[in-house]
Design an enzyme around this catalytic site. Structure first.
Site, mmCIF file in Angstrom:
data_model
loop_
_atom_site.group_PDB
_atom_site.id
_atom_site.type_symbol
_atom_site.label_atom_id
_atom_site.label_comp_id
_atom_site.label_asym_id
_atom_site.label_seq_id
_atom_site.Cartn_x
_atom_site.Cartn_y
_atom_site.Cartn_z
ATOM 1 N N LEU A 86 0.856 -1.186 0.000
ATOM 2 C CA LEU A 86 0.000 0.000 0.000
ATOM 3 C C LEU A 86 0.890 1.232 0.000
ATOM 4 O O LEU A 86 1.938 1.253 0.655
ATOM 5 C CB LEU A 86 -0.907 0.018 1.239
ATOM 6 C CG LEU A 86 -1.919 -1.125 1.379
ATOM 7 C CD1 LEU A 86 -2.665 -1.004 2.708
ATOM 8 C CD2 LEU A 86 -2.897 -1.142 0.222
ATOM 9 N N ASP A 87 0.463 2.274 -0.718
ATOM 10 C CA ASP A 87 1.189 3.535 -0.694
ATOM 11 C C ASP A 87 1.237 4.070 0.731
ATOM 12 O O ASP A 87 0.390 3.749 1.577
ATOM 13 C CB ASP A 87 0.503 4.570 -1.593
ATOM 14 C CG ASP A 87 0.506 4.173 -3.059
ATOM 15 O OD1 ASP A 87 1.401 3.406 -3.460
ATOM 16 O OD2 ASP A 87 -0.393 4.631 -3.791
ATOM 17 N N LYS A 88 2.191 4.932 0.991
ATOM 18 C CA LYS A 88 2.387 5.504 2.326
ATOM 19 C C LYS A 88 1.093 6.064 2.902
ATOM 20 O O LYS A 88 0.773 5.847 4.067
ATOM 21 C CB LYS A 88 3.459 6.605 2.259
ATOM 22 C CG LYS A 88 3.693 7.331 3.567
ATOM 23 C CD LYS A 88 4.781 8.380 3.425
ATOM 24 C CE LYS A 88 5.000 9.128 4.736
ATOM 25 N NZ LYS A 88 6.093 10.124 4.634
#
Length: 305
Positions: free
Chosen positions: A137-139
């Site tokens: 997952l992106d930050k």
């Protein structure tokens, strides 16, 4: 610390095979993993006697493999952070990732990360492994993230992804009113020219196939809550596809969104469905919207955003 060990008893249908074939075909141990066992300190025994992969197995043989200890990447800093554990067994860890925390730290940057928190958890619990993210997952994306506790389960899940046996569902709050109740965005994604971060829909030869299915959950005056299911897993796929459709995610300033009440992309991994490749059990895991997205949805429902 406990080592990663597997033990099996050879069945009549498996009698007479080379051990190499038994491990590769029956137990799905990768060629690379077998090489690491041989050259990096692992061990294979049959009936408690160390053997090579040229051994011929017989019915009733007890086969045990010990994987070598895995080295933690030097740029992952073990960090004591709270983990929201949704599921755990000897092979898997599924976490509810908070926003603002990178899954893996950038090389050369000594920053807190989910990987660092997991490595600290492993050290505290005697798990001799490094960080194996099965999905990422992106930050600034929250929600369900699956981690393998050893390389074998990671290898198996890579194959499960190829077979579409891992299904991910997301919720996103987007700008504008999405008029189609459901649909599919089928548009290849590649790097945006001149950027090492951004992706874009492209017809260029380096574009990778990307397919996202969407369904409207609720419409508001100027925004829509949508549910999304991924058929592929390209970098920033949902963000790029929604922006391409003219409905960037609220808060996603990289892809045309505005910070209307939230300072991150309003994107959450809400459902994870998978068949466990070592137990054949089907798992359906869910996590509701985090508080910041929940508050934002309520504002739009009440026409206050």
């Amino acid at each position: 610390m406990s080592s990663i060990t597997f033990t099996w008893t050879v069945q009549p249908s498996e009698d007479g095979q080379l051990l190499r074939n038994y491990l590769r075909e029956e137990k799905r141990i990768s060629r690379r993993a077998l090489a690491d066992i041989k050259y990096k300190g692992g061990k294979i025994t049959v009936n408690d006697q160390e053997v090579t992969v040229r051994y011929v197995v017989a019915t009733g043989d007890v086969v045990t493999i010990n994987f070598p200890e895995e080295k933690v990447s030097e740029w992952i800093k073990p960090t004591m952070l709270p983990l929201d554990i949704v599921f755990e067994d000897d092979h898997l860890l599924v976490l509810n990732k908070p926003p603002y925390l990178p899954t893996i730290p950038s090389k050369g940057i000594n920053e807190e990360s989910l990987a660092g928190a997991v490595i600290h958890y492993y050290q505290e619990n005697g798990i001799r492994s490094t960080f194996h993210a099965i999905n990422r997952l992106d930050k600034n994306t929250s929600g369900l993230l699956m981690i393998g506790k050893h390389r074998h389960i990671h290898d198996l899940f890579v194959k499960e992804h190829v077979k579409k046996n891992v299904r991910r569902t997301y919720l996103a709050l987007v700008h504008g009113e999405v008029m189609d109740s459901s649909g599919t965005i089928d548009a290849p994604i590649g790097r945006k020219e001149g950027s090492i971060i951004e992706r874009t829909v492209t017809d260029a030869v380096d574009g990778q196939s990307a397919v996202t299915h969407f369904e409207v959950v609720e419409r508001y005056r100027g925004a829509t809550l949508v549910q999304l299911k991924l058929e592929t897993g390209r970098t920033h796929q949902i963000r790029v596809h929604l922006s391409h459709k003219g409905h960037p995610i609220i808060g996603d300033t990289l892809y045309g969104g505005r910070e209307d009440g939230i300072d991150r992309q309003a994107l959450h991994s809400s459902v994870l469905e998978f068949t466990h490749p070592l137990t054949d059990e089907v798992h359906i895991l869910r996590r509701p919207l985090p508080k910041d997205m929940e508050r934002l949805v309520e504002k739009w429902r009440n026409n206050l955003a």
